[in-house]
Design a protein around this motif. Structure first.
Motif, PDB file in Angstrom:
ATOM      1  N   GLY A  23      46.227  17.643  45.175  1.00 22.91           N
ATOM      2  CA  GLY A  23      47.026  16.481  44.796  1.00 22.91           C
ATOM      3  C   GLY A  23      46.186  15.290  44.358  1.00 22.91           C
ATOM      4  O   GLY A  23      46.714  14.203  44.123  1.00 22.91           O
ATOM      5  N   GLY A  24      44.860  15.476  44.269  1.00 30.20           N
ATOM      6  CA  GLY A  24      43.984  14.410  43.762  1.00 30.20           C
ATOM      7  C   GLY A  24      43.177  13.663  44.807  1.00 30.20           C
ATOM      8  O   GLY A  24      42.388  12.778  44.481  1.00 30.20           O
ATOM      9  N   VAL A  25      43.364  13.993  46.076  1.00 28.55           N
ATOM     10  CA  VAL A  25      42.656  13.307  47.167  1.00 28.55           C
ATOM     11  C   VAL A  25      41.173  13.686  47.168  1.00 28.55           C
ATOM     12  O   VAL A  25      40.835  14.858  46.980  1.00 28.55           O
ATOM     13  CB  VAL A  25      43.305  13.683  48.524  1.00 28.55           C
ATOM     14  N   ARG A  26      40.300  12.699  47.380  1.00 27.18           N
ATOM     15  CA  ARG A  26      38.865  12.979  47.427  1.00 27.18           C
ATOM     16  C   ARG A  26      38.200  12.459  48.710  1.00 27.18           C
ATOM     17  O   ARG A  26      36.999  12.578  48.880  1.00 27.18           O
ATOM     18  CB  ARG A  26      38.164  12.394  46.188  1.00 27.18           C
ATOM     19  N   LEU A  27      38.989  11.878  49.598  1.00 28.76           N
ATOM     20  CA  LEU A  27      38.520  11.449  50.921  1.00 28.76           C
ATOM     21  C   LEU A  27      39.539  11.926  51.941  1.00 28.76           C
ATOM     22  O   LEU A  27      40.742  11.720  51.748  1.00 28.76           O
ATOM     23  CB  LEU A  27      38.424   9.924  51.003  1.00 28.76           C
ATOM     24  N   SER A 190      50.970  18.326  48.222  1.00 34.29           N
ATOM     25  CA  SER A 190      50.214  17.997  47.000  1.00 34.29           C
ATOM     26  C   SER A 190      50.977  16.979  46.156  1.00 34.29           C
ATOM     27  O   SER A 190      50.407  16.006  45.659  1.00 34.29           O
ATOM     28  CB  SER A 190      49.968  19.260  46.162  1.00 34.29           C
ATOM     29  N   ALA A 191      52.284  17.210  46.021  1.00 38.71           N
ATOM     30  CA  ALA A 191      53.130  16.319  45.206  1.00 38.71           C
ATOM     31  C   ALA A 191      53.180  14.920  45.818  1.00 38.71           C
ATOM     32  O   ALA A 191      53.094  13.911  45.112  1.00 38.71           O
ATOM     33  CB  ALA A 191      54.532  16.902  45.078  1.00 38.71           C
ATOM     34  N   LYS A 192      53.309  14.856  47.150  1.00 43.15           N
ATOM     35  CA  LYS A 192      53.374  13.561  47.839  1.00 43.15           C
ATOM     36  C   LYS A 192      52.057  12.797  47.681  1.00 43.15           C
ATOM     37  O   LYS A 192      52.044  11.580  47.490  1.00 43.15           O
ATOM     38  CB  LYS A 192      53.687  13.789  49.329  1.00 43.15           C
ATOM     39  N   CYS A 193      50.933  13.518  47.725  1.00 40.19           N
ATOM     40  CA  CYS A 193      49.618  12.884  47.540  1.00 40.19           C
ATOM     41  C   CYS A 193      49.471  12.336  46.120  1.00 40.19           C
ATOM     42  O   CYS A 193      48.994  11.209  45.942  1.00 40.19           O
ATOM     43  CB  CYS A 193      48.495  13.883  47.824  1.00 40.19           C
ATOM     44  N   ARG A 194      49.895  13.138  45.152  1.00 34.26           N
ATOM     45  CA  ARG A 194      49.823  12.690  43.737  1.00 34.26           C
ATOM     46  C   ARG A 194      50.620  11.397  43.540  1.00 34.26           C
ATOM     47  O   ARG A 194      50.163  10.445  42.919  1.00 34.26           O
ATOM     48  CB  ARG A 194      50.364  13.784  42.805  1.00 34.26           C
ATOM     49  N   GLU A 195      51.811  11.409  44.130  1.00 34.84           N
ATOM     50  CA  GLU A 195      52.728  10.255  44.016  1.00 34.84           C
ATOM     51  C   GLU A 195      52.117   9.016  44.677  1.00 34.84           C
ATOM     52  O   GLU A 195      52.095   7.929  44.102  1.00 34.84           O
ATOM     53  CB  GLU A 195      54.030  10.643  44.719  1.00 34.84           C
ATOM     54  N   ALA A 196      51.569   9.206  45.899  1.00 32.92           N
ATOM     55  CA  ALA A 196      50.977   8.084  46.644  1.00 32.92           C
ATOM     56  C   ALA A 196      49.747   7.530  45.922  1.00 32.92           C
ATOM     57  O   ALA A 196      49.567   6.311  45.835  1.00 32.92           O
ATOM     58  CB  ALA A 196      50.627   8.522  48.059  1.00 32.92           C
ATOM     59  N   LEU A 197      48.903   8.418  45.391  1.00 33.86           N
ATOM     60  CA  LEU A 197      47.703   7.965  44.684  1.00 33.86           C
ATOM     61  C   LEU A 197      48.081   7.183  43.415  1.00 33.86           C
ATOM     62  O   LEU A 197      47.443   6.186  43.079  1.00 33.86           O
ATOM     63  CB  LEU A 197      46.825   9.158  44.306  1.00 33.86           C
ATOM     64  N   LEU A 199      50.763   5.432  43.035  1.00 38.72           N
ATOM     65  CA  LEU A 199      51.247   4.108  43.483  1.00 38.72           C
ATOM     66  C   LEU A 199      50.063   3.204  43.855  1.00 38.72           C
ATOM     67  O   LEU A 199      50.076   2.012  43.538  1.00 38.72           O
ATOM     68  CB  LEU A 199      52.181   4.280  44.698  1.00 38.72           C
ATOM     69  N   CYS A 200      49.048   3.764  44.496  1.00 37.93           N
ATOM     70  CA  CYS A 200      47.854   2.985  44.854  1.00 37.93           C
ATOM     71  C   CYS A 200      47.179   2.447  43.581  1.00 37.93           C
ATOM     72  O   CYS A 200      46.785   1.288  43.517  1.00 37.93           O
ATOM     73  CB  CYS A 200      46.848   3.845  45.626  1.00 37.93           C
ATOM     74  N   LYS A 201      47.074   3.321  42.593  1.00 38.76           N
ATOM     75  CA  LYS A 201      46.443   2.950  41.328  1.00 38.76           C
ATOM     76  C   LYS A 201      47.224   1.827  40.652  1.00 38.76           C
ATOM     77  O   LYS A 201      46.664   0.857  40.147  1.00 38.76           O
ATOM     78  CB  LYS A 201      46.410   4.177  40.422  1.00 38.76           C
ATOM     79  N   LYS A 202      48.550   1.964  40.676  1.00 38.39           N
ATOM     80  CA  LYS A 202      49.444   0.967  40.056  1.00 38.39           C
ATOM     81  C   LYS A 202      49.283  -0.377  40.733  1.00 38.39           C
ATOM     82  O   LYS A 202      49.240  -1.418  40.086  1.00 38.39           O
ATOM     83  CB  LYS A 202      50.879   1.461  40.178  1.00 38.39           C
TER      84      LYS A 202
END
Length: 202
Positions: A23-27, A190-197, A199-202
């Motif tokens: 989902g894009g998480v790196r930490l 994975s989908a929830k992580c993508r969505e949260a990341l 939102l963080c970026k935004k």
């Protein structure tokens, strides 16, 4: 965003870490919460090095130097605590591994920075709130504050924290609802992580 998770079953822990990675998480922070948690961490760490090569896997809920040393031996990329212990800072600094201590006041953040902590965890976030972040950054704008506790993967919640000036957020149960983990619905995580990341970026 740093997902915060513990499970006594190494296979479940591996699957959750991989779902977050996909989902894009790196930490990722594996919390030292249960019996033999270090044994689970050792298995997950070996798995991560092969299957999630870009991931930094750290350990959380560390309150003393002996526990920090144990996890450093097992490869922990960073160490997080609910409190600030200068002895943990010494152990981590000696190994050039980041230590992110839990701090609840301006003075604690100051002492942690003096001990070499580049990032401090504002904890518990749900008690201290976004105003604490804003207030602390006014006289100490160089501070990098990560908040854990009271963080949810929603636009309303994340925008409050990031507008206040947080450097990062740690998120646990809201990213991994018990029923989703029990159902082994890794795609949903994975989908929830993508969505949260996003939102963080935004």
């Amino acid at each position: 965003m740093v997902p915060v998770f513990y499970n006594s079953d190494a296979e479940v822990a591996k699957a959750v870490v991989k779902a977050c990675y996909d989902g894009g998480v790196r930490l990722f922070e594996f919390t030292n919460r249960g019996d033999y948690a270090h044994e689970v961490f050792a298995e997950v760490f070996k798995y991560v090095k092969v299957n999630c090569p870009e991931l930094s896997l750290g350990v959380g809920s560390v309150v003393d130097p002996a526990t920090a040393s144990l996890y450093l031996q097992l490869g922990a990329d960073f160490v997080v605590g609910p409190l600030f212990n200068p002895e943990v800072a010494k152990v981590c600094c000696r190994r050039c591994v980041p230590y992110i201590p839990g701090c609840g006041s301006v003075s604690e953040v100051g002492f942690a920075q003096e001990a070499g902590c580049d990032v401090c965890k504002l904890f518990p976030g749900d008690v201290l709130g976004p105003n604490m972040v804003k207030g602390m950054l006014a006289p100490m704008p160089w501070s990098k504050l990560m908040v854990t506790g009271g963080v949810e993967p929603t636009e309303e919640n994340l925008s409050k924290w990031f507008k206040a000036g947080v450097f990062a957020v740690g998120m646990g149960s809201k990213l991994f609802p018990k029923d989703v983990v029990a159902a082994k619905d890794w795609a949903a995580i994975s989908a929830k992580c993508r969505e949260a990341l996003a939102l963080c970026k935004k």
